[in-house]
Design a protein around this motif. Sequence first.
Motif, mmCIF file in Angstrom:
data_model
loop_
_atom_site.group_PDB
_atom_site.id
_atom_site.type_symbol
_atom_site.label_atom_id
_atom_site.label_comp_id
_atom_site.label_asym_id
_atom_site.label_seq_id
_atom_site.Cartn_x
_atom_site.Cartn_y
_atom_site.Cartn_z
ATOM 1 N N ASN A 64 0.837 -1.189 0.000
ATOM 2 C CA ASN A 64 0.000 0.000 0.000
ATOM 3 C C ASN A 64 0.882 1.252 0.000
ATOM 4 O O ASN A 64 1.686 1.456 0.917
ATOM 5 C CB ASN A 64 -0.892 -0.010 1.245
ATOM 6 N N PRO A 65 0.743 2.128 -1.002
ATOM 7 C CA PRO A 65 1.578 3.340 -1.047
ATOM 8 C C PRO A 65 1.410 4.243 0.173
ATOM 9 O O PRO A 65 2.324 4.991 0.528
ATOM 10 C CB PRO A 65 1.095 4.048 -2.320
ATOM 11 N N GLY A 66 0.268 4.170 0.829
ATOM 12 C CA GLY A 66 0.027 5.014 1.983
ATOM 13 C C GLY A 66 0.761 4.583 3.230
ATOM 14 O O GLY A 66 0.869 5.358 4.185
ATOM 15 N N SER A 67 1.274 3.349 3.257
ATOM 16 C CA SER A 67 1.947 2.854 4.462
ATOM 17 C C SER A 67 3.370 2.367 4.213
ATOM 18 O O SER A 67 4.183 2.353 5.134
ATOM 19 C CB SER A 67 1.130 1.719 5.089
ATOM 20 N N THR A 68 3.683 1.964 2.991
ATOM 21 C CA THR A 68 4.971 1.310 2.748
ATOM 22 C C THR A 68 6.163 2.172 3.126
ATOM 23 O O THR A 68 7.153 1.687 3.678
ATOM 24 C CB THR A 68 5.076 0.852 1.278
ATOM 25 N N TYR A 69 6.095 3.485 2.889
ATOM 26 C CA TYR A 69 7.240 4.350 3.172
ATOM 27 C C TYR A 69 7.358 4.698 4.653
ATOM 28 O O TYR A 69 8.390 5.209 5.091
ATOM 29 C CB TYR A 69 7.150 5.628 2.328
ATOM 30 N N ASP A 70 6.315 4.415 5.423
ATOM 31 C CA ASP A 70 6.362 4.657 6.866
ATOM 32 C C ASP A 70 6.927 3.461 7.632
ATOM 33 O O ASP A 70 7.132 3.548 8.847
ATOM 34 C CB ASP A 70 4.960 4.965 7.406
ATOM 35 N N ILE A 71 7.165 2.357 6.928
ATOM 36 C CA ILE A 71 7.590 1.123 7.600
ATOM 37 C C ILE A 71 8.939 0.678 7.037
ATOM 38 O O ILE A 71 9.027 0.231 5.893
ATOM 39 C CB ILE A 71 6.544 0.005 7.408
ATOM 40 N N GLU A 72 9.969 0.802 7.841
ATOM 41 C CA GLU A 72 11.293 0.337 7.438
ATOM 42 C C GLU A 72 11.534 -1.094 7.872
ATOM 43 O O GLU A 72 12.302 -1.819 7.246
ATOM 44 C CB GLU A 72 12.371 1.256 8.014
ATOM 45 N N THR A 73 10.915 -1.502 8.970
ATOM 46 C CA THR A 73 11.012 -2.871 9.455
ATOM 47 C C THR A 73 9.795 -3.169 10.318
ATOM 48 O O THR A 73 9.240 -2.275 10.962
ATOM 49 C CB THR A 73 12.299 -3.103 10.266
ATOM 50 N N PHE A 74 9.382 -4.432 10.309
ATOM 51 C CA PHE A 74 8.298 -4.860 11.190
ATOM 52 C C PHE A 74 8.835 -5.358 12.532
ATOM 53 O O PHE A 74 8.070 -5.615 13.456
ATOM 54 C CB PHE A 74 7.489 -5.980 10.526
#
Length: 288
Positions: free
Chosen positions: A251-261
């Motif tokens: 999801n473009p809305g979340s992918t850049y906010d998550i560097e690692t889970f």
Amino acid sequence: MQYDNLSSFTNSRQAVPQKGPVALVLVEDDVEVATTLRHNQQAGFQHIIACMPPQFELPRDLIEVVTRIDYDMNAPDAMQQAVNQVIAAVPAGTWMYYCYNAEFLFHPFCETRTVGEMLAFHAEERRDSMLTYVVDLYSDDLGAHPNAVALDNAHLDRSGYYALARKGDNGHPKTRQLDFFGGLRWRYEEHVPAARRKIDRISLFRTKPGLKIDADHTFNDEEYNTYSCEWHHNLTSAICSFRTAKALKLNPGSTYDIETFKWHNSARFEWHSRQLLDLGLMEPGQWF
């Protein structure tokens, strides 16, 4: 066998399974499709149905044992329509299971007991449904695995799970029903719509006339939505799923906010029911 659509499958007396347990796999993308189907085969399901886009390919060994139906999971209400049509087609009393691709069912002691044996025991306890917790899996290295899927390097959250009373239309708690939360949907709830934050599903159930599933994974029979019977605890199972991790990274809305889970409560997934039992992510009931 391969069918052009759900109707051609459900109208074929030869195609519709007459005995369970039946696994229905809803294929949303091409990630770990064959792995999911083989996992259900090894679990002991007598029939495996895959609703999947026609352009996806299956290995030859699976073509021979999987009933394939051309289906668009992006269509509105795709999950409900697929599950409800199969419920109406198979004989009443058939045990069914549904999941998405890249999701893997684990039940207590599944290494030595088949899903059929587990469901036979569950039925003797006068239960027609089983609560399953959707446990999020994710890769610990999103650079190496951009879609967050890595079978050999899967991780899960070992804590952070909780339940709230499920309210009825009158505002009062429903009997023996809870809404469960946790995993990635809890940690990244700002990216997940409120209606999709629950991690509980009734993924294993016995069919009957008029039974229908809704978009929130609950049934129109309230007893099916309960976690146990009135007199003692019952079995529960877990679906270990990469689905949420995939969605958050695609999801473009979340992918850049998550560097690692990964976080301090991440643990490597051992692909064994004992780990899930020890973490309290499923229960063997009182007698199983």
